[in-house]
Design a protein around this motif. Structure first.
Motif, PDB file in Angstrom:
ATOM      1  N   PRO A 152     -15.736  19.073   7.930  1.00  0.00           N
ATOM      2  CA  PRO A 152     -14.992  17.880   8.502  1.00  0.00           C
ATOM      3  C   PRO A 152     -16.009  16.444   9.225  1.00  0.00           C
ATOM      4  CG  PRO A 152     -16.416  19.713  10.712  1.00  0.00           C
ATOM      5  CD  PRO A 152     -16.286  19.990   8.782  1.00  0.00           C
ATOM      6  N   LYS A 153     -17.226  16.413   7.758  1.00  0.00           N
ATOM      7  CA  LYS A 153     -18.253  15.249   7.643  1.00  0.00           C
ATOM      8  C   LYS A 153     -16.995  14.705   6.816  1.00  0.00           C
ATOM      9  CE  LYS A 153     -22.454  14.878   5.886  1.00  0.00           C
ATOM     10  NZ  LYS A 153     -23.748  15.871   4.768  1.00  0.00           N
ATOM     11  N   THR A 154     -16.593  15.014   5.469  1.00  0.00           N
ATOM     12  CA  THR A 154     -16.581  13.308   4.799  1.00  0.00           C
ATOM     13  C   THR A 154     -15.200  13.333   4.159  1.00  0.00           C
ATOM     14  OG1 THR A 154     -18.695  13.236   4.227  1.00  0.00           O
ATOM     15  CG2 THR A 154     -16.680  11.993   2.898  1.00  0.00           C
ATOM     16  N   ARG A 155     -14.248  12.376   5.073  1.00  0.00           N
ATOM     17  CA  ARG A 155     -12.895  12.410   5.247  1.00  0.00           C
ATOM     18  C   ARG A 155     -13.105  11.653   3.221  1.00  0.00           C
ATOM     19  NH1 ARG A 155     -10.878   9.046   7.196  1.00  0.00           N
ATOM     20  NH2 ARG A 155     -12.345   7.985   8.064  1.00  0.00           N
ATOM     21  N   VAL A 156     -11.894  12.294   2.455  1.00  0.00           N
ATOM     22  CA  VAL A 156     -11.284  11.858   1.517  1.00  0.00           C
ATOM     23  C   VAL A 156      -9.892  11.960   0.932  1.00  0.00           C
ATOM     24  CG1 VAL A 156     -11.912  12.636  -1.182  1.00  0.00           C
ATOM     25  CG2 VAL A 156     -13.533  13.369   0.609  1.00  0.00           C
ATOM     26  N   ASN A 157      -9.489  10.558   0.574  1.00  0.00           N
ATOM     27  CA  ASN A 157      -8.629  10.190   0.677  1.00  0.00           C
ATOM     28  C   ASN A 157      -8.037   9.016  -0.598  1.00  0.00           C
ATOM     29  OD1 ASN A 157      -7.215  11.457   3.655  1.00  0.00           O
ATOM     30  ND2 ASN A 157      -8.614   9.811   4.116  1.00  0.00           N
ATOM     31  N   VAL A 158      -7.012   9.474  -0.988  1.00  0.00           N
ATOM     32  CA  VAL A 158      -6.117   8.484  -2.564  1.00  0.00           C
ATOM     33  C   VAL A 158      -5.256   7.179  -1.703  1.00  0.00           C
ATOM     34  CG1 VAL A 158      -5.587   8.675  -4.708  1.00  0.00           C
ATOM     35  CG2 VAL A 158      -6.936  10.212  -3.370  1.00  0.00           C
ATOM     36  N   ILE A 159      -5.536   6.196  -2.592  1.00  0.00           N
ATOM     37  CA  ILE A 159      -4.377   5.361  -2.446  1.00  0.00           C
ATOM     38  C   ILE A 159      -3.070   5.498  -3.908  1.00  0.00           C
ATOM     39  CG2 ILE A 159      -3.638   2.954  -1.532  1.00  0.00           C
ATOM     40  CD1 ILE A 159      -6.182   3.083  -0.294  1.00  0.00           C
ATOM     41  N   ALA A 160      -2.522   4.710  -3.863  1.00  0.00           N
ATOM     42  CA  ALA A 160      -1.589   5.484  -4.745  1.00  0.00           C
ATOM     43  C   ALA A 160      -0.626   4.013  -4.709  1.00  0.00           C
ATOM     44  CB  ALA A 160      -0.919   6.912  -4.927  1.00  0.00           C
ATOM     45  N   PRO A 161      -1.350   3.377  -5.719  1.00  0.00           N
ATOM     46  CA  PRO A 161      -0.214   1.433  -5.296  1.00  0.00           C
ATOM     47  C   PRO A 161       0.554   1.644  -6.443  1.00  0.00           C
ATOM     48  CG  PRO A 161      -2.990   1.698  -5.521  1.00  0.00           C
ATOM     49  CD  PRO A 161      -2.469   3.095  -5.799  1.00  0.00           C
ATOM     50  N   SER A 162       1.760   0.914  -6.774  1.00  0.00           N
ATOM     51  CA  SER A 162       2.692   0.772  -7.243  1.00  0.00           C
ATOM     52  C   SER A 162       1.529  -1.011  -8.154  1.00  0.00           C
ATOM     53  CB  SER A 162       4.373   0.407  -6.966  1.00  0.00           C
ATOM     54  OG  SER A 162       4.843  -0.380  -8.644  1.00  0.00           O
ATOM     55  N   LEU A 163       3.155  -1.713  -8.477  1.00  0.00           N
ATOM     56  CA  LEU A 163       1.610  -2.573  -9.633  1.00  0.00           C
ATOM     57  C   LEU A 163       1.861  -3.720  -8.538  1.00  0.00           C
ATOM     58  CD1 LEU A 163       1.571  -3.993 -12.573  1.00  0.00           C
ATOM     59  CD2 LEU A 163       3.854  -5.165 -12.282  1.00  0.00           C
ATOM     60  N   VAL A 164      -0.120  -4.423  -9.152  1.00  0.00           N
ATOM     61  CA  VAL A 164      -0.571  -5.000  -8.192  1.00  0.00           C
ATOM     62  C   VAL A 164      -1.123  -6.240  -8.675  1.00  0.00           C
ATOM     63  CG1 VAL A 164      -2.474  -5.244  -5.930  1.00  0.00           C
ATOM     64  CG2 VAL A 164      -1.287  -3.300  -6.425  1.00  0.00           C
ATOM     65  N   ASP A 165      -0.511  -7.624  -8.172  1.00  0.00           N
ATOM     66  CA  ASP A 165      -1.732  -8.713  -8.852  1.00  0.00           C
ATOM     67  C   ASP A 165      -2.861  -8.678  -8.819  1.00  0.00           C
ATOM     68  OD1 ASP A 165      -1.385 -11.302  -9.953  1.00  0.00           O
ATOM     69  OD2 ASP A 165      -0.625 -12.132  -8.518  1.00  0.00           O
ATOM     70  N   THR A 166      -3.765  -8.254 -10.181  1.00  0.00           N
ATOM     71  CA  THR A 166      -4.150  -8.177 -10.332  1.00  0.00           C
ATOM     72  C   THR A 166      -5.353  -8.535 -11.601  1.00  0.00           C
ATOM     73  OG1 THR A 166      -5.161  -5.595 -10.728  1.00  0.00           O
ATOM     74  CG2 THR A 166      -4.692  -5.853  -8.689  1.00  0.00           C
ATOM     75  N   PRO A 167      -6.691  -9.057 -11.540  1.00  0.00           N
ATOM     76  CA  PRO A 167      -6.567  -8.746 -13.152  1.00  0.00           C
ATOM     77  C   PRO A 167      -5.840  -7.902 -14.122  1.00  0.00           C
ATOM     78  CG  PRO A 167      -8.573 -10.197 -11.891  1.00  0.00           C
ATOM     79  CD  PRO A 167      -7.696  -9.246 -10.849  1.00  0.00           C
ATOM     80  N   LEU A 168      -6.209  -6.881 -13.738  1.00  0.00           N
ATOM     81  CA  LEU A 168      -6.023  -5.835 -14.800  1.00  0.00           C
ATOM     82  C   LEU A 168      -4.654  -5.800 -15.170  1.00  0.00           C
ATOM     83  CD1 LEU A 168      -7.653  -3.581 -15.653  1.00  0.00           C
ATOM     84  CD2 LEU A 168      -6.282  -1.522 -13.716  1.00  0.00           C
ATOM     85  N   ALA A 169      -3.869  -6.130 -13.895  1.00  0.00           N
ATOM     86  CA  ALA A 169      -2.261  -6.255 -14.439  1.00  0.00           C
ATOM     87  C   ALA A 169      -1.927  -8.033 -14.868  1.00  0.00           C
ATOM     88  CB  ALA A 169      -1.741  -5.842 -13.248  1.00  0.00           C
ATOM     89  N   LYS A 170      -2.610  -8.756 -15.282  1.00  0.00           N
ATOM     90  CA  LYS A 170      -2.906 -10.146 -16.586  1.00  0.00           C
ATOM     91  C   LYS A 170      -1.625  -9.430 -17.228  1.00  0.00           C
ATOM     92  CE  LYS A 170      -4.645 -14.480 -17.617  1.00  0.00           C
ATOM     93  NZ  LYS A 170      -5.841 -14.468 -17.933  1.00  0.00           N
ATOM     94  N   ARG A 171      -1.759  -9.215 -18.263  1.00  0.00           N
ATOM     95  CA  ARG A 171      -0.287  -8.828 -19.126  1.00  0.00           C
ATOM     96  C   ARG A 171       0.707  -8.476 -18.453  1.00  0.00           C
ATOM     97  NH1 ARG A 171       1.179  -4.373 -21.964  1.00  0.00           N
ATOM     98  NH2 ARG A 171      -0.693  -2.872 -21.008  1.00  0.00           N
ATOM     99  N   LEU A 172       0.650  -7.551 -17.680  1.00  0.00           N
ATOM    100  CA  LEU A 172       1.956  -7.442 -16.886  1.00  0.00           C
ATOM    101  C   LEU A 172       2.764  -8.367 -15.916  1.00  0.00           C
ATOM    102  CD1 LEU A 172       1.332  -3.768 -16.012  1.00  0.00           C
ATOM    103  CD2 LEU A 172       2.809  -4.400 -18.002  1.00  0.00           C
ATOM    104  N   LEU A 173       1.802  -9.556 -16.142  1.00  0.00           N
ATOM    105  CA  LEU A 173       2.425 -10.636 -14.932  1.00  0.00           C
ATOM    106  C   LEU A 173       1.905 -11.766 -15.395  1.00  0.00           C
ATOM    107  CD1 LEU A 173       1.134  -8.854 -11.428  1.00  0.00           C
ATOM    108  CD2 LEU A 173       3.858  -9.071 -12.382  1.00  0.00           C
TER     109      LEU A 173
END
Length: 229
Positions: A152-173
């Motif tokens: 129980p010391k460290t929790r580990v979770n993952v976020i699974a997004p769809s397409l988000v308006d970020t510089p990484l997605a610039k080409r798609l938007l």
């Protein structure tokens, strides 16, 4: 005041997380650039996750929260995907994450939290996503195993997004027609904003999520679970 370490964070979702945390947390940002990180509670550590060793002397002895932000979006038909693309995506998304986690795991405090990022394309098969879905799928498996091993010391979770308006997605938007078409694919009829994802990351770093670990959390405008078109 909790100590939060972000790998990446100068742009996009990472920067929005920082904006939400900087007044009440001590934040350490290891990234290539130092854009928009001028605040008394922020310590910047020059770091290229694909090349550099993390300077642990710049970090506190106790880390309460960790977020790994680097990622890639390489979308092509499988027959056009080179082996180099698969190798590079796996390296940036997964192996570099594992390397950093190995370096800092001994500093994670009791009741600490780690947050990683996947993609909606892991749980929902999508054409042209073979490389990124493979790399992010590795993260999901790694996170669940880590959550089991370090509870129980460290929790580990993952976020699974769809397409988000970020510089990484610039080409798609990069024009209104593309943005509208991408938005229409989602039941919520829009693409994600960085705040949509940062809100969940901040929640997972906080004590409000203290009974959550090993979870893959879809923040995707309903794309993974709803069919309304």
């Amino acid at each position: 005041m909790k100590n939060i370490l972000l790998i990446g964070g100068s742009h996009g979702i990472g920067l929005t997380i920082i904006e939400q945390l900087k007044e009440s947390h001590k934040i350490y940002v290891a990234s290539r650039s130092n854009d928009s990180l001028d605040h008394g509670n922020i310590t910047h550590i020059p770091f290229d996750v694909t090349k550099d060793e993390l300077d642990l002397s710049k970090l506190p002895e106790q880390i309460d929260g960790f977020v790994y932000c680097p990622g890639s979006i390489n979308l092509k038909p499988f027959k056009m995907m080179s082996m180099d693309t698969f190798t590079e995506d796996m390296q940036l998304n997964f192996f570099c994450l594992v390397k950093v986690v190995k370096e800092i795991i001994g500093r994670m405090s009791d009741d600490s939290s780690m947050v990683f990022f996947s993609t909606v394309a892991v749980g929902t098969g999508m054409p042209f996503h073979t490389s990124v879905a493979a790399a992010k799928g590795a993260i999901e498996g790694f996170a669940k195993s880590m959550a089991a091993e370090y509870a129980p010391k460290t929790r580990v979770n993952v976020i699974a997004p769809s397409l988000v308006d970020t510089p990484l997605a610039k080409r798609l938007l990069n024009n209104d027609k593309k943005r509208e078409a991408m938005g229409e694919r989602h039941p919520m009829k829009r693409v994600g904003e960085t705040s949509d994802i940062a809100n969940i990351a901040v929640f997972l770093l906080s004590d409000k999520s203290s009974w959550m670990t090993g979870q893959i959390i879809g923040v995707d405008g309903g794309l993974s679970t709803l069919n309304v078109n």
